[in-house]
Design an enzyme around this catalytic site. Structure first.
Site, PDB file in Angstrom:
ATOM      1  N   LYS A  82       0.838  -1.344  -0.107  1.00 35.99           N
ATOM      2  CA  LYS A  82      -0.036  -0.077  -0.113  1.00 35.99           C
ATOM      3  C   LYS A  82       0.896   1.351   0.047  1.00 35.99           C
ATOM      4  O   LYS A  82       0.753   2.169  -0.573  1.00 35.99           O
ATOM      5  CB  LYS A  82      -0.733  -0.176   1.060  1.00 35.99           C
ATOM      6  CG  LYS A  82      -2.003  -0.948   1.117  1.00 35.99           C
ATOM      7  CD  LYS A  82      -3.204  -0.935   2.280  1.00 35.99           C
ATOM      8  CE  LYS A  82      -4.089  -2.157   1.811  1.00 35.99           C
ATOM      9  NZ  LYS A  82      -5.427  -1.699   2.752  1.00 35.99           N
ATOM     10  N   ASP A  99     -10.060   2.752   2.571  1.00 35.80           N
ATOM     11  CA  ASP A  99     -10.057   1.689   3.511  1.00 35.80           C
ATOM     12  C   ASP A  99     -10.731   2.387   4.786  1.00 35.80           C
ATOM     13  O   ASP A  99     -11.701   1.652   5.560  1.00 35.80           O
ATOM     14  CB  ASP A  99      -8.552   1.355   4.273  1.00 35.80           C
ATOM     15  CG  ASP A  99      -7.910   0.442   3.364  1.00 35.80           C
ATOM     16  OD1 ASP A  99      -8.490  -0.374   2.592  1.00 35.80           O
ATOM     17  OD2 ASP A  99      -6.725   0.612   3.333  1.00 35.80           O
TER      18      ASP A  99
END
Ligand code: ATR
Length: 278
Positions: free
Chosen positions: A69, A106
């Site tokens: 990420k 997220d």
């Protein structure tokens, strides 16, 4: 016949990802034909694999998961505000000029799972975050967006908790405590397990005193990795104990909307994966 639109999720490991069936289920809701595959790239080849996917394999969009990420954020040409504050990306989109845009959905996905699926109002919650790595970082700001009152970060390695607290920059509302103090730091309305212990097959012991009388316990992981924490939550008499399957599906829906301009209905996909034992 034209070939279907190409999408992928990059990770390492990635073979057991639920993202391909989730995206195919969303696509069926709109009659969209797409190819969505897993691409297992070790960190040393991740950037090249992404470039190849978008430049030579017709890639339209990608999801990115562990351990990439931060690297996905770093290789992008543009960053949304949500990605910039977190410093990591879970979705990449391609601009018409070929540049890549990093998104981070997220935190919003977690909050939507809690507020919309489970009907919980997070406003005013005193929150305990266990862990201060990438997963914790990914959701910390969004918890404040959702109105939590305070965030106490406890991490096995205290420096990481301090660094995350500094990055959030809300000294009146963000505190750090030592892991060894967990037995005497009071109780919390919301307890988030953002450690990777479950994923690593490790466990830790938590005092029951952490769970307030109507506590909500949430594990950012799902499946086997969340079993230990959720068992603790139930034993501690938490009112709610949820894993992160709903969060995964909500973040997938955000990616789907970015790529296709259409908002899928997440509930049937959630129910179907639950029925299949996820
Ligand atoms: P992720 O992206 O999943 O957050 P990470 O950035 O490597 O992965 O962070 C893992 C987090 O889980 C860290 O907060 C880590 O604590 P340390 O900073 O002390 O390493 C935490 N963690 C991992 N295993 C743990 C364990 N057995 N007990 C407690 N915390 C653990």
């Amino acid at each position: 016949m034209s070939s279907p639109l190409q999408f992928a999720v990059f990770g390492h490991p990635i073979a057991h990802s639920l993202s391909p069936p989730i995206h195919q289920a969303f696509a069926r809701q709109f009659g969209i034909e797409l190819a969505y595959r897993t691409i297992d790239a070790p960190p040393s080849t991740f950037a090249d694999a992404v470039k190849h996917f978008f430049d030579h394999e017709g890639g339209r969009g990608a999801n990115v998961t562990l351990p990439h990420k931060a690297a996905a954020f770093a290789l992008a040409d543009e960053h949304t505000q949500a990605a910039a504050r977190v410093g990591t990306a879970n979705v990449l989109t391609r601009r018409p000029d070929g540049g890549l845009v990093a998104h981070n959905t997220d935190g919003a996905g977690m909050v939507r799972d809690l507020t919309e699926r489970h009907g919980i109002d997070l406003r005013g919650h005193d929150t305990l975050m266990l862990g201060a790595g990438g997963a914790a970082r990914g959701v910390a700001w969004s918890l404040f967006d959702a109105g939590v009152a305070t965030l106490t970060i406890v991490n096995r390695t205290p420096a990481a908790a301090d660094a995350l607290a500094d990055a959030i920059g809300e000294p009146a509302r963000v505190h750090t405590r030592y892991w060894e103090e967990l037995g005497n730091i009071g109780s919390y309305d919301l307890i988030v397990n953002a450690t990777s212990a479950g994923t690593l097959g490790q466990s830790f012991t938590l005092p029951f005193s952490l769970a307030a009388s109507r506590a909500l316990c949430y594990d950012l992981g799902y499946g086997k990795s969340a079993v230990g924490f959720l068992a603790w939550a139930r034993a501690a008499n938490a009112l709610y104990a949820y894993d992160g399957l709903g969060m995964l599906i909500e973040t997938a829906a955000d990616a789907f909307e970015l790529w296709h301009g259409k908002r899928p209905d997440t509930e049937p996909v959630y129910q179907s994966l639950r029925a299949q034992g996820s």
